[in-house]
Design an enzyme around this catalytic site. Structure first.
Site, short mmCIF file in Angstrom:
data_model
loop_
_atom_site.label_atom_id
_atom_site.label_comp_id
_atom_site.label_asym_id
_atom_site.label_seq_id
_atom_site.Cartn_x
_atom_site.Cartn_y
_atom_site.Cartn_z
N SER A 11 0.69 -1.33 -0.02
CA SER A 11 0.28 0.00 0.23
C SER A 11 0.60 1.42 0.02
O SER A 11 0.37 2.35 -0.73
CB SER A 11 -1.00 0.13 1.31
N THR A 12 1.79 1.27 0.72
CA THR A 12 2.77 2.61 0.71
C THR A 12 4.33 2.24 0.38
O THR A 12 4.86 1.14 0.33
CB THR A 12 2.83 3.12 2.21
#
Length: 190
Positions: A11-12
């Site tokens: 996600s990051t």
């Protein structure tokens, strides 16, 4: 020859290391089943939320599935594939229609079996419920902070009074920007 699709996602940007561990787990799994490295393809989405249904690598994977190139889709956890029950079930239905199996290692789910399909649906619902609870708690927390008079968001870094004074003196945006260290956009907001 059809191949196995190994889908990995983080996600990051701070979580990029997780991609390698996902890839290692999936390749160990398929190779333990006698699959050779040229019999599988890794699809990798970096720094992209699972809540987004459209992701570059996932879109290519789905297109390869529709073109008959994929036998099974493997993920470390179905949360790496999607965050909403609707998206998961939609993909599962498409995989079923195309004769493609979905395997999630951590949940030990294999949709080639009826129990695997049932468990997949139940766990997907729980994951979506958990995501909804988190969103509700965040919204409540923000509302509570607003009700207490707290200012949310980043503090302004510009000196509005100084910018207005310089604008009144007919200085250009470039001059004001140089003096205050703020962008033209920030100046225009005053």
């Amino acid at each position: 020859m059809k191949k196995f699709a190994l889908y990995i996602r983080c996600s990051t940007v701070h979580n990029i290391g997780g991609l390698e561990s996902q890839k290692d787990a999936l390749t160990r799994y398929v190779e333990s089943k006698g699959t050779r490295p040229n019999d599988y393809v890794v699809y990798e989405d970096k720094a992209i939320s699972g809540a987004r249904e459209s992701r570059p690598a996932l879109n290519i994977l789905m297109e390869d599935c529709r073109n008959g190139k994929i036998e099974a889709v493997l993920v470390v956890s179905f949360s790496r594939f999607a965050r909403s029950t609707q998206h998961l079930l939609s993909a599962l239905n498409e995989f079923n229609r195309l004769g493609i199996h979905f395997i999630s290692l951590s949940e030990n789910i294999d949709t080639s079996t009826s129990i695997g399909r049932m468990v997949f649906t139940m766990v997907a619902s729980i994951a979506e419920f958990e995501r909804s609870l988190i969103q509700e708690r965040v919204r409540r927390g923000l509302q509570t902070a607003r009700n207490k008079g707290k200012t949310l968001g980043r503090p302004k870094k510009r000196n509005g009074a100084l910018i207005r004074e310089l604008l009144n003196k007919k200085l250009t945006y470039d001059q004001i920007s140089e003096l205050t260290g703020v962008s033209h956009w920030c100046i225009a907001q005053e």
